[in-house]
Enzyme design. Sequence first.
Site, short mmCIF file in Angstrom:
data_model
loop_
_atom_site.label_atom_id
_atom_site.label_comp_id
_atom_site.label_asym_id
_atom_site.label_seq_id
_atom_site.Cartn_x
_atom_site.Cartn_y
_atom_site.Cartn_z
N ASP A 37 0.85 -1.19 0.00
CA ASP A 37 0.00 0.00 0.00
C ASP A 37 0.88 1.24 0.00
OD1 ASP A 37 -3.29 0.32 0.91
OD2 ASP A 37 -2.03 2.10 0.69
N ASN A 99 -5.60 -4.73 -6.49
CA ASN A 99 -6.77 -4.11 -5.86
C ASN A 99 -6.60 -2.61 -5.66
OD1 ASN A 99 -9.08 -4.12 -3.60
ND2 ASN A 99 -7.23 -3.27 -2.68
N TYR A 170 -12.47 6.50 -14.34
CA TYR A 170 -12.48 5.29 -13.48
C TYR A 170 -13.18 4.12 -14.19
CZ TYR A 170 -13.69 2.55 -9.27
OH TYR A 170 -13.85 1.57 -8.32
N LYS A 174 -11.64 0.59 -15.33
CA LYS A 174 -12.19 -0.66 -14.78
C LYS A 174 -12.71 -1.58 -15.88
CE LYS A 174 -11.58 -0.24 -10.32
NZ LYS A 174 -10.47 -1.03 -9.73
N THR A 204 -16.35 1.52 2.09
CA THR A 204 -14.96 1.92 2.36
C THR A 204 -14.92 3.44 2.20
OG1 THR A 204 -14.24 1.88 0.07
CG2 THR A 204 -14.16 -0.22 1.24
N1 LIG Z 1 -15.66 0.11 -2.25
C1 LIG Z 1 -16.41 -0.28 -3.29
O1 LIG Z 1 -17.64 -0.42 -3.21
C2 LIG Z 1 -15.74 -0.56 -4.61
C3 LIG Z 1 -16.57 -0.75 -5.72
C4 LIG Z 1 -16.00 -1.06 -6.93
C5 LIG Z 1 -14.63 -1.18 -7.03
N2 LIG Z 1 -13.83 -0.98 -5.96
C6 LIG Z 1 -12.40 -1.14 -6.12
O2 LIG Z 1 -11.87 -1.91 -5.07
C7 LIG Z 1 -10.52 -1.55 -4.84
C8 LIG Z 1 -10.31 -1.23 -3.37
O3 LIG Z 1 -11.04 -0.05 -3.07
P1 LIG Z 1 -11.50 0.35 -1.59
O4 LIG Z 1 -12.95 0.66 -1.69
O5 LIG Z 1 -11.03 -0.66 -0.61
O6 LIG Z 1 -10.73 1.74 -1.44
P2 LIG Z 1 -9.69 2.29 -0.33
O7 LIG Z 1 -9.41 3.70 -0.71
O8 LIG Z 1 -10.19 1.99 1.04
O9 LIG Z 1 -8.38 1.39 -0.57
C9 LIG Z 1 -7.55 1.55 -1.68
C10 LIG Z 1 -6.10 1.45 -1.21
O10 LIG Z 1 -5.24 1.54 -2.35
C11 LIG Z 1 -4.09 2.28 -1.99
N3 LIG Z 1 -3.45 2.85 -3.17
C12 LIG Z 1 -3.90 3.88 -3.93
N4 LIG Z 1 -3.06 4.11 -4.95
C13 LIG Z 1 -2.05 3.21 -4.83
C14 LIG Z 1 -0.88 2.95 -5.60
N5 LIG Z 1 -0.62 3.70 -6.69
N6 LIG Z 1 -0.06 1.97 -5.21
C15 LIG Z 1 -0.34 1.22 -4.11
N7 LIG Z 1 -1.44 1.43 -3.34
C16 LIG Z 1 -2.29 2.41 -3.70
C17 LIG Z 1 -4.61 3.34 -1.06
O11 LIG Z 1 -3.58 3.87 -0.22
C18 LIG Z 1 -5.70 2.59 -0.28
O12 LIG Z 1 -5.23 2.09 0.96
C19 LIG Z 1 -10.22 -0.38 -5.80
O13 LIG Z 1 -9.61 -0.87 -6.96
C20 LIG Z 1 -11.60 0.14 -6.09
O14 LIG Z 1 -11.64 0.85 -7.30
C21 LIG Z 1 -14.36 -0.66 -4.74
#
Ligand SMILES: NC(=O)c1ccc[n+]([C@@H]2O[C@H](COP(=O)([O-])OP(=O)(O)OC[C@H]3O[C@@H](n4cnc5c(N)ncnc54)[C@H](O)[C@@H]3O)[C@@H](O)[C@H]2O)c1
Length: 310
Positions: A37, A99, A170, A174, A204
């Site tokens: 991370d 992720n 985004y 995706k 989140t």
């Molecule tokens: N939360 C949802 O409902 C949802 C829905 C669809 C997709 N997603 C996808 O799920 C994944 C996780 O999202 P989340 O909701 O847990 O978000 P989040 O913001 O809680 O976690 C994402 C993490 O990625 C880290 N990060 C960002 N850029 C980075 C990089 N360049 N290198 C390394 N780490 C990096 C951040 O520091 C963060 O801790 C993402 O790809 C997001 O697009 C989430």
Amino acid sequence: MPNLAGKVAIVTGAGRGIGRAHALALAAAGAKVVVNDLGAGLAGEGHDDAPAQQVVAEIGAAGGEAVANGENVADFDGAERLVRQAIEGFGRLDILVCNAGILRDRMLVNMTEDEWDAVIAVHLKGHFAPTRHAAAYWRERSKAGDEIRGRVIMTSSPSGVFGNVGQANYGAAKAGIAGLTLIAAQELGRYGVTVNCLAPNARTRMTEETFDMGVPEAGFDPLDPSNMSPLVVALSADEAQGITGQVFHVWGGAVNALRGWSAGELFASDERWDADALLAELLARFPDGVAPTGMIAGMQAAGGQSLRAQ
Ligand SMILES: NC(=O)c1ccc[n+]([C@@H]2O[C@H](COP(=O)([O-])OP(=O)(O)OC[C@H]3O[C@@H](n4cnc5c(N)ncnc54)[C@H](O)[C@@H]3O)[C@@H](O)[C@H]2O)c1
């Protein structure tokens, strides 16, 4: 739970949210985990080692084994160092969960070049780069005669597979990740690597700001990020070797293996269409017009619900 003892996993963006849940679940199943991370803000700004280190400490406190990594997944060389850390530190790599992600939402007409580039970089390149380096490792091991049970699990989104207003950057990234899943699955199968993808839904920091999602006072919480992780553990099991190239929409307990672009309405002619005739045929087949139904309708059809409070 499938037994992943002896396996080594990388989870990117595992300091928070869904990635943290994946890392904890993989460790609970016995895998050693590299917790990557960058510790970035929601828009990708800044760097903080603390979130990854906290998850490493949590895994250790639960009796598991993990190590932190603070590389930016969108940095090609950084992604190689991440893969190498797993191989050199734990001796091997079996599971890569891509992720990490950021958001810079804006309507298309107002979107800046930087908002576009940053989101495409972290998501699309940030999935390609670690996968590329892990794939090279697995190919090398396969050619050396090892029996490989490699796993890549990518992260798309309902926004990418159904299309969501305000997320051109985004959603395009995706959708690209869903396409990358299809191609990587076909290319890497010969080395014993499966490639699948989640389109998750969870509470989140990424969704909390946009959607009004309360935590139920009692009973099952469909938006707990941990609901996304049993699929990651299941796909990582040796027995799942035949399941590849799938994009799974996950909402609470509803896991839907989506059907993506597939043959639809055929307009067939024995020779090149005349534009007038084709227009007439389009209007005849779509008398009321035709347009995407949008993300919420897609999520509901896949067994989920709107993220907005009902
Ligand atoms: N939360 C949802 O409902 C949802 C829905 C669809 C997709 N997603 C996808 O799920 C994944 C996780 O999202 P989340 O909701 O847990 O978000 P989040 O913001 O809680 O976690 C994402 C993490 O990625 C880290 N990060 C960002 N850029 C980075 C990089 N360049 N290198 C390394 N780490 C990096 C951040 O520091 C963060 O801790 C993402 O790809 C997001 O697009 C989430």
